[in-house]
Design a protein around this motif. Structure first.
Motif, PDB file in Angstrom:
ATOM      1  N   GLU A  73       0.831  -1.208   0.000  1.00  0.00           N
ATOM      2  CA  GLU A  73       0.000   0.000   0.000  1.00  0.00           C
ATOM      3  C   GLU A  73       0.863   1.253   0.000  1.00  0.00           C
ATOM      4  OE1 GLU A  73      -0.257  -2.469   2.138  1.00  0.00           O
ATOM      5  OE2 GLU A  73      -2.121  -3.454   1.469  1.00  0.00           O
ATOM      6  N   THR A  74       1.911   1.241   0.811  1.00  0.00           N
ATOM      7  CA  THR A  74       2.801   2.406   0.862  1.00  0.00           C
ATOM      8  C   THR A  74       3.554   2.571  -0.450  1.00  0.00           C
ATOM      9  OG1 THR A  74       3.107   2.073   3.240  1.00  0.00           O
ATOM     10  CG2 THR A  74       4.696   3.489   2.121  1.00  0.00           C
ATOM     11  N   VAL A  75       3.972   1.467  -1.030  1.00  0.00           N
ATOM     12  CA  VAL A  75       4.667   1.527  -2.314  1.00  0.00           C
ATOM     13  C   VAL A  75       3.783   2.156  -3.374  1.00  0.00           C
ATOM     14  CG1 VAL A  75       5.593   0.127  -4.190  1.00  0.00           C
ATOM     15  CG2 VAL A  75       6.215  -0.388  -1.837  1.00  0.00           C
ATOM     16  N   ALA A  76       2.518   1.703  -3.441  1.00  0.00           N
ATOM     17  CA  ALA A  76       1.593   2.235  -4.440  1.00  0.00           C
ATOM     18  C   ALA A  76       1.285   3.696  -4.188  1.00  0.00           C
ATOM     19  CB  ALA A  76       0.312   1.417  -4.441  1.00  0.00           C
ATOM     20  N   ARG A  77       1.226   4.082  -2.923  1.00  0.00           N
ATOM     21  CA  ARG A  77       0.916   5.475  -2.603  1.00  0.00           C
ATOM     22  C   ARG A  77       2.084   6.395  -2.926  1.00  0.00           C
ATOM     23  NH1 ARG A  77      -0.573   4.523   2.033  1.00  0.00           N
ATOM     24  NH2 ARG A  77       1.286   5.063   3.226  1.00  0.00           N
ATOM     25  N   GLN A  78       3.308   5.947  -2.671  1.00  0.00           N
ATOM     26  CA  GLN A  78       4.483   6.793  -2.900  1.00  0.00           C
ATOM     27  C   GLN A  78       4.833   6.912  -4.382  1.00  0.00           C
ATOM     28  OE1 GLN A  78       6.091   8.647  -0.713  1.00  0.00           O
ATOM     29  NE2 GLN A  78       4.712   7.968   0.923  1.00  0.00           N
ATOM     30  N   ASP A  79       4.528   5.887  -5.163  1.00  0.00           N
ATOM     31  CA  ASP A  79       4.871   5.904  -6.584  1.00  0.00           C
ATOM     32  C   ASP A  79       3.751   5.231  -7.370  1.00  0.00           C
ATOM     33  OD1 ASP A  79       6.290   6.367  -8.858  1.00  0.00           O
ATOM     34  OD2 ASP A  79       7.775   4.784  -8.542  1.00  0.00           O
ATOM     35  N   PRO A  80       2.604   5.889  -7.500  1.00  0.00           N
ATOM     36  CA  PRO A  80       1.434   5.245  -8.081  1.00  0.00           C
ATOM     37  C   PRO A  80       1.584   4.928  -9.566  1.00  0.00           C
ATOM     38  CG  PRO A  80       1.022   7.586  -7.753  1.00  0.00           C
ATOM     39  CD  PRO A  80       2.325   7.286  -7.086  1.00  0.00           C
ATOM     40  N   THR A  81       2.481   5.599 -10.289  1.00  0.00           N
ATOM     41  CA  THR A  81       2.631   5.357 -11.730  1.00  0.00           C
ATOM     42  C   THR A  81       3.876   4.541 -12.038  1.00  0.00           C
ATOM     43  OG1 THR A  81       3.853   7.430 -12.006  1.00  0.00           O
ATOM     44  CG2 THR A  81       1.445   7.532 -12.242  1.00  0.00           C
ATOM     45  N   GLY A  82       4.409   3.870 -11.023  1.00  0.00           N
ATOM     46  CA  GLY A  82       5.700   3.206 -11.203  1.00  0.00           C
ATOM     47  C   GLY A  82       5.683   1.930 -11.994  1.00  0.00           C
ATOM     48  N   TRP A  83       4.582   1.225 -12.097  1.00  0.00           N
ATOM     49  CA  TRP A  83       4.554  -0.055 -12.781  1.00  0.00           C
ATOM     50  C   TRP A  83       4.998   0.037 -14.247  1.00  0.00           C
ATOM     51  CZ3 TRP A  83       5.229  -4.754 -11.788  1.00  0.00           C
ATOM     52  CH2 TRP A  83       4.741  -5.361 -10.628  1.00  0.00           C
ATOM     53  N   PRO A  84       4.425   0.934 -15.050  1.00  0.00           N
ATOM     54  CA  PRO A  84       4.877   0.997 -16.454  1.00  0.00           C
ATOM     55  C   PRO A  84       6.361   1.301 -16.583  1.00  0.00           C
ATOM     56  CG  PRO A  84       2.816   2.185 -16.166  1.00  0.00           C
ATOM     57  CD  PRO A  84       3.309   1.866 -14.800  1.00  0.00           C
ATOM     58  N   ALA A  85       6.844   2.268 -15.774  1.00  0.00           N
ATOM     59  CA  ALA A  85       8.264   2.623 -15.844  1.00  0.00           C
ATOM     60  C   ALA A  85       9.146   1.467 -15.396  1.00  0.00           C
ATOM     61  CB  ALA A  85       8.539   3.863 -15.002  1.00  0.00           C
ATOM     62  N   ALA A  86       8.704   0.764 -14.332  1.00  0.00           N
ATOM     63  CA  ALA A  86       9.493  -0.353 -13.825  1.00  0.00           C
ATOM     64  C   ALA A  86       9.554  -1.490 -14.835  1.00  0.00           C
ATOM     65  CB  ALA A  86       8.905  -0.839 -12.506  1.00  0.00           C
ATOM     66  N   LEU A  87       8.423  -1.795 -15.464  1.00  0.00           N
ATOM     67  CA  LEU A  87       8.396  -2.866 -16.456  1.00  0.00           C
ATOM     68  C   LEU A  87       9.261  -2.508 -17.664  1.00  0.00           C
ATOM     69  CD1 LEU A  87       7.265  -5.566 -17.332  1.00  0.00           C
ATOM     70  CD2 LEU A  87       5.286  -4.360 -18.296  1.00  0.00           C
ATOM     71  N   ALA A  88       9.125  -1.270 -18.141  1.00  0.00           N
ATOM     72  CA  ALA A  88       9.956  -0.835 -19.263  1.00  0.00           C
ATOM     73  C   ALA A  88      11.429  -0.868 -18.887  1.00  0.00           C
ATOM     74  CB  ALA A  88       9.548   0.568 -19.705  1.00  0.00           C
ATOM     75  N   GLY A  89      11.739  -0.435 -17.662  1.00  0.00           N
ATOM     76  CA  GLY A  89      13.124  -0.453 -17.211  1.00  0.00           C
ATOM     77  C   GLY A  89      13.697  -1.855 -17.164  1.00  0.00           C
ATOM     78  N   ALA A  90      12.896  -2.814 -16.708  1.00  0.00           N
ATOM     79  CA  ALA A  90      13.371  -4.199 -16.628  1.00  0.00           C
ATOM     80  C   ALA A  90      13.642  -4.763 -18.016  1.00  0.00           C
ATOM     81  CB  ALA A  90      12.337  -5.053 -15.888  1.00  0.00           C
ATOM     82  N   VAL A  91      12.733  -4.513 -18.949  1.00  0.00           N
ATOM     83  CA  VAL A  91      12.905  -5.027 -20.312  1.00  0.00           C
ATOM     84  C   VAL A  91      14.131  -4.389 -20.972  1.00  0.00           C
ATOM     85  CG1 VAL A  91      11.893  -5.127 -22.616  1.00  0.00           C
ATOM     86  CG2 VAL A  91      10.464  -5.568 -20.602  1.00  0.00           C
ATOM     87  N   LEU A  92      14.232  -3.059 -20.852  1.00  0.00           N
ATOM     88  CA  LEU A  92      15.370  -2.365 -21.472  1.00  0.00           C
ATOM     89  C   LEU A  92      16.683  -2.751 -20.807  1.00  0.00           C
ATOM     90  CD1 LEU A  92      13.839   1.195 -21.978  1.00  0.00           C
ATOM     91  CD2 LEU A  92      14.276  -0.550 -23.726  1.00  0.00           C
TER      92      LEU A  92
END
Length: 311
Positions: A73-92
């Protein structure tokens, strides 16, 4: 995560735009060092940021969060738009590491093969003359490296130009230009935006060797004419012996790209290049911004993980 985190992913675009002016306006030795170091720094910083983005996404995985004591919950609240960036970062990140490792292995294999071939050449003289009627001349890295010149190239040049040719090739050998080219190519493999830097380094090592030959002979015009005549001779002839992948020669790696030889000839016919202070300041600022952004990304991730422990 803050906007500064993403700057190392964008700054290579500026470096790519500046690679051409730097390669033309700076003294070639300085340009080679600067472009190579900048390419490695930018590639390392962008790869580091991709790794941080991937790590920030990893803590969102429930199993990882449970093992490390993070609060989803805290992770989602602190960085709510992080999933797309994190997924793109992992692939790249995976693509960058795979491409860099693959190219590094290929370049290491090419250098090793060239070194073995150089060791197997006849005689002990650094210069080896082959019977190939085609016009070619190149330097093979090794311990020691060797300079290979064909009879066809010697026949195309006069004795004064022979000395210029050998001075050019010795510059490649003595200054380990193949290492600069290889490192720049590995950086470009890790970050394709840096390909103009790798191309610029391949050009500046040739300009470095040209300027070395010009200093040795004291005649810039004679060096320009030698480069031009060697290019014409190579274009008109067919070589029987293949040029090793890691070799560097008076015409560059293998065959020169369009316009490379005319640019080198024009540079030799002009006064020796200087080092404009503004270009050096801008380059230093770009590298400093890259380093600071990467450090900010690491600090931001640390704070993010600290907050993720809060429940």
């Amino acid at each position: 995560m803050h906007l500064a985190v993403y700057l190392p992913l964008l700054l290579p675009v500026l470096a790519a735009l500046g690679a051409g002016p730097l390669s033309r306006r700076l003294e070639p030795r300085l340009a080679t060092w600067l472009l190579t170091v900048a390419g490695l720094a930018l590639a390392a910083s962008s790869t580091c940021v991709l790794g941080l983005l991937a790590l920030a996404g990893l803590v969102r995985v429930p199993l990882v969060a449970a093992l490390k004591g993070y609060s989803p919950e805290t992770v989602a609240r602190q960085d709510p738009t992080g999933w797309p960036a994190a997924l793109a970062g992992a692939v790249l990140l995976a693509l960058a590491v795979l491409a860099a490792v693959r190219l590094a292995a290929r370049r290491a294999g090419a250098l090793w093969s060239a070194a073995l071939e150089a060791a197997c050449l006849p005689g002990t003289d650094p210069v080896v003359v082959t019977d190939d009627p085609g016009a070619q001349a190149y330097t093979m890295p090794g311990l020691p490296g060797r300079i290979v010149v064909s009879h066809g190239m010697l026949d195309a040049l006069d004795p004064t130009e022979h000395e210029i040719l050998l001075a050019h090739e010795r510059a490649h050998l003595d200054n380990h230009h193949y290492a600069f080219v290889s490192l720049a190519q590995v950086a470009a493999a890790a970050n394709p935006l840096l390909r103009p830097l790798a191309t610029a380094v391949a050009y500046t090592v040739e300009r470095w060797a040209d300027e070395h030959a010009a200093r040795r002979t004291g005649d810039r015009r004679a060096v320009a004419e030698t480069v031009a005549r060697a290019a014409v001779a190579a274009k008109r002839s067919r070589t029987a012996d293949p040029v090793p992948a890691a070799a560097l020669g008076i015409l560059g790696r293998r065959r020169p790209g369009p316009g490379v030889v005319p640019r080198r000839v024009a540079a030799l016919l002009a006064p020796p290049p200087q080092n404009p202070p503004l270009l050096l300041v801008v380059s230093a600022a770009l590298l400093a911004a890259t380093a600071l952004s990467a450090l900010e990304a690491a600090r931001d991730l640390h704070q993010f993980l600290e907050l993720a422990h809060a429940r």
